[in-house]
Enzyme design. Structure first.
Site, PDB file in Angstrom:
ATOM      1  NE  ARG A  65      10.536 -11.834  18.864  1.00  0.00           N
ATOM      2  CZ  ARG A  65      11.156 -10.673  18.908  1.00  0.00           C
ATOM      3  NH1 ARG A  65      12.064 -10.370  18.018  1.00  0.00           N
ATOM      4  NH2 ARG A  65      10.872  -9.807  19.844  1.00  0.00           N
ATOM      5  CG  ASP A  66       9.976 -17.949  24.775  1.00  0.00           C
ATOM      6  OD1 ASP A  66      10.858 -18.814  24.548  1.00  0.00           O
ATOM      7  OD2 ASP A  66       9.735 -17.526  25.913  1.00  0.00           O
ATOM      8  CB  ILE A  67       6.962 -21.920  20.002  1.00  0.00           C
ATOM      9  CG1 ILE A  67       6.155 -20.867  19.262  1.00  0.00           C
ATOM     10  CG2 ILE A  67       6.238 -23.272  20.040  1.00  0.00           C
ATOM     11  CD1 ILE A  67       4.763 -20.653  19.764  1.00  0.00           C
ATOM     12  CG  ASN A  71       6.007 -19.755  26.828  1.00  0.00           C
ATOM     13  OD1 ASN A  71       5.811 -19.611  28.027  1.00  0.00           O
ATOM     14  ND2 ASN A  71       7.025 -19.199  26.202  1.00  0.00           N
TER      15      ASN A  71
END
Length: 174
Positions: A65-67, A71
């Site tokens: 959910r935070d590619i 990251n």
């Protein structure tokens, strides 16, 4: 990880080149023309990202959910690692979707932005946007735009496409 003197200490592998956003900033400062990262290197980065996501999705039943470039870490041996699982979500066997609005909006899929249910493909959308940015050096939906403009572009505009005059047919199709 271990606990000492009232603190939880976490040891992580050192990734000496840092995150892909750091590399993108260096590319932008040097004003490279696309392709910013050669396709041969981009394919190796992409393969490792997708292998990591495959493990996360299939074995751990989690959505990252935070590619985003910040990251994704890389070292000088070309090893790529996903990081920052702070908002990852485990989907139980009987649960196939999520609906919460978390993550970095620049890389969110349209269904996430509009509050619809989403699942593993939303991570793949984000990977596509990361690849686009690594190839072109530009955020796909204009990262400098205000919140409303940016989410409107993500929801209403077509997905970004690579220029077939600059990039191979295979990369454009991917």
């Amino acid at each position: 990880a271990f606990f000492t003197e009232g603190n939880v200490k976490i040891l992580l592998e050192y990734m000496n080149l840092g995150s892909l956003d750091k590399i993108l900033k260096q590319i932008k400062q040097k004003k490279f023309q696309p392709p910013c990262i050669p396709e041969s290197i981009l394919s190796k980065i992409t393969k490792q990202i997708l292998l990591g996501l495959s493990y996360l999705h299939k074995d751990k039943h989690q959505i990252h959910r935070d590619i985003k470039p910040a990251n994704i870490l890389i070292n000088s041996d070309g090893i790529v690692k996903l990081t920052d699982f702070g908002i990852a979500r485990t989907l139980e066997n009987n649960q196939k979707f999520s609906k919460t609005f978390v993550g970095s909006r620049s890389y969110m899929s349209p269904e996430r932005i509009t509050g619809k249910i989403y699942s593993y493909p939303s991570d793949i959308w984000s990977v596509g946007l990361v690849i686009y940015e690594l190839a072109t050096g530009e955020e796909p939906y204009g990262g400098g735009d205000d919140f409303l403009t940016q989410i409107t572009k993500i929801v209403e505009y077509d997905e970004p496409r690579l220029d077939g005059k600059i990039f191979s047919k295979e990369l454009c199709d991917f």
